[in-house]
Write a protein that holds these residues in place. Structure first.
Motif, short mmCIF file in Angstrom:
data_model
loop_
_atom_site.label_atom_id
_atom_site.label_comp_id
_atom_site.label_asym_id
_atom_site.label_seq_id
_atom_site.Cartn_x
_atom_site.Cartn_y
_atom_site.Cartn_z
N ARG A 111 -45.04 -3.28 -54.36
CA ARG A 111 -44.15 -4.44 -54.54
C ARG A 111 -43.95 -4.74 -56.02
O ARG A 111 -44.73 -4.29 -56.86
CB ARG A 111 -44.74 -5.65 -53.83
CG ARG A 111 -44.78 -5.42 -52.34
CD ARG A 111 -45.11 -6.68 -51.60
NE ARG A 111 -45.01 -6.40 -50.16
CZ ARG A 111 -44.87 -7.31 -49.22
NH1 ARG A 111 -44.82 -8.58 -49.55
NH2 ARG A 111 -44.79 -6.97 -47.96
N ASP A 163 -47.27 -11.16 -40.99
CA ASP A 163 -46.04 -10.70 -41.65
C ASP A 163 -44.93 -11.74 -41.55
O ASP A 163 -44.86 -12.50 -40.59
CB ASP A 163 -45.60 -9.37 -41.00
CG ASP A 163 -44.59 -8.63 -41.88
OD1 ASP A 163 -44.51 -8.92 -43.09
OD2 ASP A 163 -43.88 -7.77 -41.33
N GLY A 164 -44.08 -11.74 -42.58
CA GLY A 164 -42.89 -12.60 -42.53
C GLY A 164 -42.86 -13.73 -43.56
O GLY A 164 -41.95 -14.56 -43.53
N ARG A 167 -39.57 -13.53 -45.77
CA ARG A 167 -38.36 -13.93 -45.05
C ARG A 167 -38.36 -15.43 -44.75
O ARG A 167 -37.33 -16.09 -44.80
CB ARG A 167 -38.21 -13.11 -43.75
CG ARG A 167 -37.63 -11.73 -44.01
CD ARG A 167 -37.85 -10.82 -42.84
NE ARG A 167 -39.25 -10.40 -42.75
CZ ARG A 167 -39.80 -9.86 -41.67
NH1 ARG A 167 -39.07 -9.70 -40.58
NH2 ARG A 167 -41.05 -9.49 -41.69
MG MG Z 1 -43.51 -7.77 -44.50
#
Ligand code: MG
Ligand code: IPE
Ligand code: IPE
Length: 252
Positions: free
Chosen positions: A72, A21-22, A25
């Motif tokens: 999404r 995850d990430g 960002r």
């Molecule tokens: Mg995520």
């Protein structure tokens, strides 16, 4: 409990499962589109797969796309599908050369025929390999996994092959996606969130959990070593007391 169930001998995990995850960002921090983060995420996958193979980890399961990720924006979903396809096209022969066995879990029937074909091809090509087993969870959900297992069990009851009284944890387990592989010993989630997000719900029952704020594209060999080090310092008890585990390790 067998000797293998206790980790006090500081063994490596046999099976590592990761929520990568990430990516979004990571890209946003650089004022770049989220797709840039997903591309950087693929590079991190390559490094971590190589490192696990070197460390003689038996199984690495990577959460690539959840059953909820369809929510999404369409452009991101289709970008992820193209990236998935391109990565398979580029990497499968390399994985094969390195003796890696590739597996996919999740409901693949919704993918394009072309993608389903590539998935099947990759699995078939590498199925006899004896090195690291790399499991890619794509359109995977832990609840989906339990439902598909139960539906197979129900069919057997309808045909009379099974009686409802025969339902047990062991039986249900046999119909889950990675029934033939050791259960995950170490779960890692990058990106700072501390949740399971419908990953391997059943299989994580006794897995050691490790959360790190590191965003997935920045997660490298030494980050993985840190996670493994943390795992090795834990005492797994499986319901026993700490003393019982220690005693068993002496007698076993
Ligand atoms: Mg995520
Ligand atoms: C994980 O990164 C990759 C997928 C879910 C495909 P994210 O895209 O969720 O990144 P963040 O959480 O938005 O930073
Ligand atoms: C989980 O990450 C799924 C994958 C990494 C593939 P998400 O970013 O989708 O999880 P939530 O939505 O923050 O729980």
């Amino acid at each position: 409990m067998s000797a293998d169930d206790s980790n006090i001998e500081n063994k490596n995990p046999r099976h590592i499962a990761i929520i990568m995850d990430g990516n979004g960002r990571w890209a946003q921090k650089r004022y770049m589109p989220r797709s840039f983060g997903h591309q950087a995420g693929v590079k991190a996958v390559r490094k971590i797969v190589e490192h696990c193979a070197k460390q003689e980890i038996e199984v690495l399961t990577l959460f690539a796309f959840s059953s909820e990720n369809w929510r999404r924006p369409e452009a991101e979903v289709s970008m992820l599908m193209s990236l998935f396809m391109a990565t398979l096209q580029r990497e499968v022969s390399k994985l094969h050369r390195n003796g890696i066995r590739l597996r996919f879990i999740g409901d693949r029937t919704v993918f394009s025929d072309k993608l389903q074909g590539k998935i099947a091809e990759g699995e078939a090509l590498t199925s006899e390999n004896k090195g690291l087993t790399l499991v890619i969870a794509a359109n995977y959900g832990g609840r989906w996994d339990i439902c598909q297992a139960l539906s197979k069990v129900a069919e057997k009851i309808v045909t009379g092959e099974l009686k409802s009284q025969e339902i047990s944890e062991k039986l249900i387990n046999q119909y889950l996606s990675i029934a033939d592989l050791p259960e995950p010993d170490l779960f890692i989630r990058t990106g700072g969130e501390q949740r399971v997000s419908n990953f391997l719900l059943w299989q994580l029952a006794y897995t050691e959990l490790y959360f790190t704020p590191t965003l997935w594209p920045d997660f490298d060999q030494s980050s993985l070593d840190d996670a493994i080090k943390s795992f090795k310092n834990r005492q797994r008890r499986f319901g026993y007391t700490g003393e019982q585990v220690l005693e068993k390790s002496i007698t076993l």
